[in-house]
Enzyme design. Structure first.
Site, PDB file in Angstrom:
ATOM      1  N   CYS A   1     -12.581  -5.758  -1.607  1.00 46.76           N
ATOM      2  CA  CYS A   1     -11.319  -6.409  -1.929  1.00 46.76           C
ATOM      3  C   CYS A   1     -11.609  -7.866  -2.319  1.00 46.76           C
ATOM      4  O   CYS A   1     -12.259  -8.595  -1.579  1.00 46.76           O
ATOM      5  CB  CYS A   1     -10.395  -6.365  -0.715  1.00 46.76           C
ATOM      6  SG  CYS A   1      -8.841  -7.261  -0.953  1.00 46.76           S
TER       7      CYS A   1
ATOM      8  N   CYS B   1     -10.056 -10.324   0.453  1.00 50.63           N
ATOM      9  CA  CYS B   1     -10.530 -10.456   1.845  1.00 50.63           C
ATOM     10  C   CYS B   1     -11.951  -9.941   2.076  1.00 50.63           C
ATOM     11  O   CYS B   1     -12.447  -9.984   3.195  1.00 50.63           O
ATOM     12  CB  CYS B   1      -9.567  -9.768   2.803  1.00 50.63           C
ATOM     13  SG  CYS B   1      -9.692  -7.964   2.815  1.00 50.63           S
TER      14      CYS B   1
ATOM     15  N   CYS C   1      -5.232  -2.615   0.114  1.00 50.38           N
ATOM     16  CA  CYS C   1      -6.310  -2.888   1.059  1.00 50.38           C
ATOM     17  C   CYS C   1      -5.722  -2.796   2.464  1.00 50.38           C
ATOM     18  O   CYS C   1      -4.709  -3.430   2.761  1.00 50.38           O
ATOM     19  CB  CYS C   1      -6.875  -4.287   0.812  1.00 50.38           C
ATOM     20  SG  CYS C   1      -8.064  -4.816   2.063  1.00 50.38           S
TER      21      CYS C   1
ATOM     22  N   CYS D   1      -7.008   4.766  -9.356  1.00 46.21           N
ATOM     23  CA  CYS D   1      -6.978   3.928 -10.549  1.00 46.21           C
ATOM     24  C   CYS D   1      -6.782   2.489 -10.064  1.00 46.21           C
ATOM     25  O   CYS D   1      -5.692   2.110  -9.645  1.00 46.21           O
ATOM     26  CB  CYS D   1      -5.824   4.384 -11.432  1.00 46.21           C
ATOM     27  SG  CYS D   1      -5.684   3.509 -12.977  1.00 46.21           S
TER      28      CYS D   1
END
Length: 137
Positions: free
Chosen positions: A48, A51, A97, A122
């Site tokens: 991510c 983070c 996330c 996707c």
């Protein structure tokens, strides 16, 4: 929803570029076929961008020719959160996330891709950061 990583909106705005903020924190979508990782074949881990939580591995990435990076399975089922999305007059499943709640993209099923899960995550390139894996020494 409560996440392990929570920050005030001003902090997210300061830490992310305008384009990253629009996708990650406002559930936007980057234009098709322009993302950094759309055609990447580098071996590594996709995390991510907001983070650094590990989300996907390159061995589950496949070419779907849809304009965004596609994966058939997250690195760990706990890494992502799936939320029903009825925006834009469609019924889709949003992928976020699980650590910080940032928008990653959407997951689709039953499209007929020759993958083990029959799923296509996707994902916006701008939501990800690739850490390449070098050869073992």
């Amino acid at each position: 929803m409560s996440y392990d990583i929570e920050k005030p909106d001003e902090q997210w705005r300061a830490e992310l570029s305008d384009a990253e903020y629009a996708v990650l924190r406002q559930a936007g979508t980057e234009p098709a076929f322009v993302g950094e990782y759309t055609d990447t074949k580098t071996t590594g881990v996709y995390s991510c961008r907001a983070c650094n939580a590990e989300l996907f591995r390159s061995d589950t990435k496949f070419e779907s020719h849809c304009g965004w990076p596609s994966f058939y399975d997250p690195k760990d089922t706990e890494a992502v959160e799936l939320i029903e999305d009825r925006s834009h007059g469609m019924r889709r499943v949003e992928v976020r996330c699980a650590k910080c709640g940032s928008h990653l993209g959407h997951v689709f099923e039953g499209e007929g891709y020759a993958t083990p899960t029959d799923q296509r995550y996707c994902i916006n390139s701008i939501s990800l950061k690739l850490t390449p894996e070098g050869p073992a020494s």
